[in-house]
Enzyme design. Structure first.
Site: not given
Ligand SMILES: *Cc1c(COP(=O)(O)O)cnc(C)c1O
Length: 400
Positions: A135, A220, A249
């Site tokens: 994600f 990420d 986050k």
């Molecule tokens: C939540 C998340 C995102 C996206 O972040 P947003 O602030 O919702 O755009 C991207 N990568 C990871 C691993 C996440 O947990």
């Protein structure tokens, strides 16, 4: 249903399956609804409220900054931005940072940086290898990076330049590498995709492959960073360093912020290459500085390891007790419980009745991502409510 929820149904785009709860106040690991009922919060704003709700250090920093200077644009220097940048760089393996407003924007910026690097150093290579069940966010490009059909199918055709391969499989990355590849982008542990923990040695093997092929490794750490998994950044547990890392986050305890960090050699943006109107604004950065400083000064990472082990053993006990629990897994204060059938919604509802907020990760799985300042006794309280919730759904599971 309260009036607020009826109004939401009338006015808001219906894209989220919300819990029927209107929250009005929060303190530490607890929140209150509009009827004054109290809940223990193991959703934590989707892993954002790392210091809990309205932590005094954060509230004070935000209040002070809001009274002093809220926004300037990046045409000017501001002090909170530079202070947060310095603290992040001093405490990570990266050399430079750029602030944006969300995780999606950070991941997308990281891909732009890798493409820029590809143009300058890799003969125009632009493809990024990402993982299935990853994600990375919700823009069109990040949907293409995110290896999950449910996020991609409604929006085809998607931007080109992404190859989604099996996670935790170094051979899959090797065979997907072409002369057009400029980077590999991975989560050190897949959060949204299922709390999937890679085998020992996987990330080191990816690092090694990137080095051999001259590719950039983008991690990420939007969900895993800031002590969530028991070290300030998850890469520390794998004995490797990324070339680029993204954060968001929890950085600012709930104010919108994202960050792209890079090693000097990968930090190839020059004037005009990238930008943001709100990114790195004084209020978000003041909250970020207060949050990171608190995490470092109070060794929250060590606390997460201790309390995280407590949570893990409690979840393991529940798995022993309830045969319909098929798996429990996690790192630090990011954990999941998986069931043999699709009962997650029923368990979430039963937890809500008992005064505990949890996240439905999938139809058959829950995710726990409480504030990092949670105490062992609050973990026990949550496990008690979860145990009762599992008992209450078990009769109906066994009847099936
Ligand atoms: C939540 C998340 C995102 C996206 O972040 P947003 O602030 O919702 O755009 C991207 N990568 C990871 C691993 C996440 O947990």
């Amino acid at each position: 249903m309260s009036n607020w929820q009826e109004l939401e149904a009338k006015y808001y785009m219906q894209v989220v399956a919300r819990t029927p709860l209107t929250l009005v106040r929060g303190r530490g690991a607890r929140v209150w609804d509009d009827n004054g009922r109290e809940y223990l919060d193991f959703v934590g704003g989707w892993a954002v409220n790392i210091l809990g709700h309205c932590h005094p250090a954060v509230t004070q920093a935000v209040t002070e900054q809001a009274k002093t200077l809220i926004h300037t644009s990046n045409q000017f220097y501001t002090i909170p931005q530079v202070r947060l940048a310095e603290l992040l760089i001093q405490n990570s393996c990266l050399d430079r940072v750029f602030f944006c407003n969300s995780g999606t924007e950070a991941s997308e910026g990281a891909v732009k940086l890798a493409r820029r690097y590809g143009k300058l150093h890799l003969d125009g290579a632009y493809e990024v290898i990402t993982a299935i069940n990853s994600f990375h966010g919700r823009t069109l490009a990040m949907v293409a990076a995110t290896g999950q059909a449910k996020f991609q199918e409604p929006y085809t055709p998607l931007p080109v330049g992404f190859t989604n391969v099996k996670y935790n499989d170094i051979e899959a990355i090797k065979s997907a590498t072409t002369p057009q590849t400029c980077a590999v982008m991975l989560e050190p542990l897949q959060g949204e995709g299922g709390v999937n923990i890679p085998s020992e040695g996987y990330l080191a093997a990816v690092r090694d492959w990137c080095d051999r092929k001259g590719l950039l490794l983008i991690l990420d750490e939007i969900q895993t960073g800031l002590a969530r998994t028991g070290t300030l950044f998850a890469y520390e547990q794998h004995g490797i360093e990324p070339d680029i890392m993204t954060l968001a986050k929890g950085i600012a305890s709930g104010l919108p912020i994202g960050a792209i960090l890079a090693k000097e050699r990968a930090s190839v943006f020059t004037t005009g290459d990238h930008g943001s109107t709100f990114g790195g604004n004084p209020v978000a950065c003041a909250a970020g500085y207060a949050t990171l400083k608190f995490i470092l000064e109070n060794n929250i990472a060590a606390h997460v390891r201790t309390v995280g082990e407590h949570l893990a053993s409690g979840l393991a006990e529940l798995k022993q007790r309830f045969t319909f629990v098929s798996d429990v897994r996690g790192r630090g204060l990011l954990a999941a419980m998986e069931f043999k059938s699709d009962i997650a919604a029923a368990v979430v509802a039963a937890c809500l009745d008992g005064g505990l907020l949890v996240n439905k990760l999938k139809a058959n799985a829950l995710r726990f991502m409480p504030p990092l300042i949670i105490s062992s006794s609050q973990v026990d309280e949550a496990l008690g409510i979860l145990g009762k919730a599992l008992s209450s759904v078990s009769s109906h599971v066994e009847a099936e």
